[in-house]
Design a protein around this motif. Structure first.
Motif, PDB file in Angstrom:
ATOM      1  N   ARG A  36       0.837  -1.215   0.000  1.00 42.62           N
ATOM      2  CA  ARG A  36       0.000   0.000   0.000  1.00 42.62           C
ATOM      3  C   ARG A  36       0.864   1.255   0.000  1.00 42.62           C
ATOM      4  N   GLN A  37       1.917   1.246   0.809  1.00 43.13           N
ATOM      5  CA  GLN A  37       2.806   2.402   0.858  1.00 43.13           C
ATOM      6  C   GLN A  37       3.500   2.622  -0.482  1.00 43.13           C
ATOM      7  N   LEU A  38       3.953   1.553  -1.098  1.00 42.75           N
ATOM      8  CA  LEU A  38       4.620   1.678  -2.396  1.00 42.75           C
ATOM      9  C   LEU A  38       3.647   2.151  -3.476  1.00 42.75           C
ATOM     10  N   ALA A  39       2.422   1.638  -3.428  1.00 43.26           N
ATOM     11  CA  ALA A  39       1.420   2.049  -4.425  1.00 43.26           C
ATOM     12  C   ALA A  39       1.088   3.533  -4.289  1.00 43.26           C
ATOM     13  N   GLY A  40       1.156   4.064  -3.074  1.00 47.04           N
ATOM     14  CA  GLY A  40       0.822   5.466  -2.854  1.00 47.04           C
ATOM     15  C   GLY A  40       2.018   6.405  -2.884  1.00 47.04           C
ATOM     16  N   LEU A  41       3.215   5.867  -3.074  1.00 50.46           N
ATOM     17  CA  LEU A  41       4.416   6.694  -3.052  1.00 50.46           C
ATOM     18  C   LEU A  41       4.475   7.613  -4.267  1.00 50.46           C
ATOM     19  N   GLU A  42       4.634   8.881  -4.004  1.00 44.55           N
ATOM     20  CA  GLU A  42       4.826   9.871  -5.058  1.00 44.55           C
ATOM     21  C   GLU A  42       5.959  10.786  -4.641  1.00 44.55           C
ATOM     22  N   VAL A  43       6.852  11.058  -5.570  1.00 42.99           N
ATOM     23  CA  VAL A  43       7.951  11.983  -5.332  1.00 42.99           C
ATOM     24  C   VAL A  43       7.787  13.139  -6.298  1.00 42.99           C
ATOM     25  N   SER A  44       7.758  14.346  -5.746  1.00 46.01           N
ATOM     26  CA  SER A  44       7.614  15.554  -6.548  1.00 46.01           C
ATOM     27  C   SER A  44       8.940  16.307  -6.521  1.00 46.01           C
ATOM     28  N   LEU A  45       9.363  16.771  -7.678  1.00 45.83           N
ATOM     29  CA  LEU A  45      10.623  17.492  -7.765  1.00 45.83           C
ATOM     30  C   LEU A  45      10.493  18.602  -8.799  1.00 45.83           C
ATOM     31  N   ALA A  46      11.007  19.784  -8.442  1.00 45.15           N
ATOM     32  CA  ALA A  46      10.986  20.924  -9.353  1.00 45.15           C
ATOM     33  C   ALA A  46      12.384  21.157  -9.903  1.00 45.15           C
ATOM     34  N   SER A  47      12.440  21.690 -11.104  1.00 44.65           N
ATOM     35  CA  SER A  47      13.720  22.069 -11.695  1.00 44.65           C
ATOM     36  C   SER A  47      14.298  23.231 -10.897  1.00 44.65           C
ATOM     37  N   PRO A  48      15.601  23.474 -11.019  1.00 40.96           N
ATOM     38  CA  PRO A  48      16.217  24.557 -10.248  1.00 40.96           C
ATOM     39  C   PRO A  48      15.546  25.927 -10.449  1.00 40.96           C
ATOM     40  N   ASP A  49      15.061  26.186 -11.646  1.00 41.44           N
ATOM     41  CA  ASP A  49      14.424  27.490 -11.891  1.00 41.44           C
ATOM     42  C   ASP A  49      12.922  27.477 -11.632  1.00 41.44           C
ATOM     43  N   GLY A  50      12.392  26.316 -11.249  1.00 35.18           N
ATOM     44  CA  GLY A  50      10.980  26.210 -10.906  1.00 35.18           C
ATOM     45  C   GLY A  50      10.017  26.177 -12.071  1.00 35.18           C
ATOM     46  N   THR A  51      10.528  26.090 -13.283  1.00 35.40           N
ATOM     47  CA  THR A  51       9.629  26.089 -14.445  1.00 35.40           C
ATOM     48  C   THR A  51       9.081  24.709 -14.765  1.00 35.40           C
ATOM     49  N   VAL A  52       9.710  23.676 -14.248  1.00 35.48           N
ATOM     50  CA  VAL A  52       9.285  22.291 -14.504  1.00 35.48           C
ATOM     51  C   VAL A  52       9.101  21.589 -13.165  1.00 35.48           C
ATOM     52  N   THR A  53       7.976  20.927 -12.993  1.00 33.13           N
ATOM     53  CA  THR A  53       7.747  20.084 -11.819  1.00 33.13           C
ATOM     54  C   THR A  53       7.270  18.727 -12.311  1.00 33.13           C
ATOM     55  N   VAL A  54       7.907  17.682 -11.808  1.00 34.28           N
ATOM     56  CA  VAL A  54       7.498  16.323 -12.166  1.00 34.28           C
ATOM     57  C   VAL A  54       7.107  15.575 -10.897  1.00 34.28           C
ATOM     58  N   VAL A  55       6.188  14.650 -11.054  1.00 34.99           N
ATOM     59  CA  VAL A  55       5.789  13.752  -9.977  1.00 34.99           C
ATOM     60  C   VAL A  55       5.935  12.344 -10.530  1.00 34.99           C
ATOM     61  N   VAL A  56       6.700  11.517  -9.803  1.00 31.86           N
ATOM     62  CA  VAL A  56       6.906  10.138 -10.223  1.00 31.86           C
ATOM     63  C   VAL A  56       6.436   9.198  -9.118  1.00 31.86           C
ATOM     64  N   GLY A  57       6.160   7.952  -9.516  1.00 34.35           N
ATOM     65  CA  GLY A  57       5.743   6.920  -8.575  1.00 34.35           C
ATOM     66  C   GLY A  57       6.925   6.123  -8.059  1.00 34.35           C
TER      67      GLY A  57
END
Length: 138
Positions: A36-57
């Motif tokens: 359950r924890q792995l299924a709900g895991l999301e990591v959000s990361l922004a680029s250094p300038d803040g113009t790009v944000t990605v969320v991965v599982g």
């Protein structure tokens, strides 16, 4: 002549079995929560300038991509694509580490599984078990 019995060896073997069985039982009891924890895991990361944000599982798969409205004006298309790729790779690495940390809480460290998740080196895991078991290639 009756066979001899090494009671100390039997007791040590029984104690080792009990230890292994307790670890296995603990793992089996907690595997559902880990999943359950792995299924709900999301990591959000922004680029250094803040113009790009990605969320991965947990497996590093891209779940969401957000581009700030200034991303198009701040970057040429090829640079923006590169920034998306770099940010995604960093998020994938962070997700791999987060996954390994979750697994390490449920799976005993001496199994080598957490290290396998961190480094992806199956050979190292097998060599570790070979050393434990005294296995040598012929």
């Amino acid at each position: 002549m009756p066979p001899t019995v090494d009671r100390d060896a039997n007791a040590a073997l029984r104690a080792r079995f009990d230890e292994v069985h307790a670890r296995y039982t603990h793992l089996r009891e907690n595997v559902g929560e880990l999943q359950r924890q792995l299924a709900g895991l999301e990591v959000s990361l922004a680029s250094p300038d803040g113009t790009v944000t990605v969320v991965v599982g947990a497996r590093g798969q891209l779940l969401r991509l957000k581009l700030h409205e200034r991303a198009y004006g701040a970057h040429r298309p090829d640079r923006l694509a590169e920034l998306i790729t770099q940010t995604t790779r960093k998020a994938e690495q962070a997700a791999a580490e987060a996954t390994a940390e979750l697994v390490a809480r449920a799976v005993p460290g001496e199994t080598g599984v957490p290290e396998l998740l961190r480094g992806g080196d199956l050979g190292a895991l097998l060599r570790r078990h070979d050393d434990t078991m005294g296995y040598q290639e012929a």
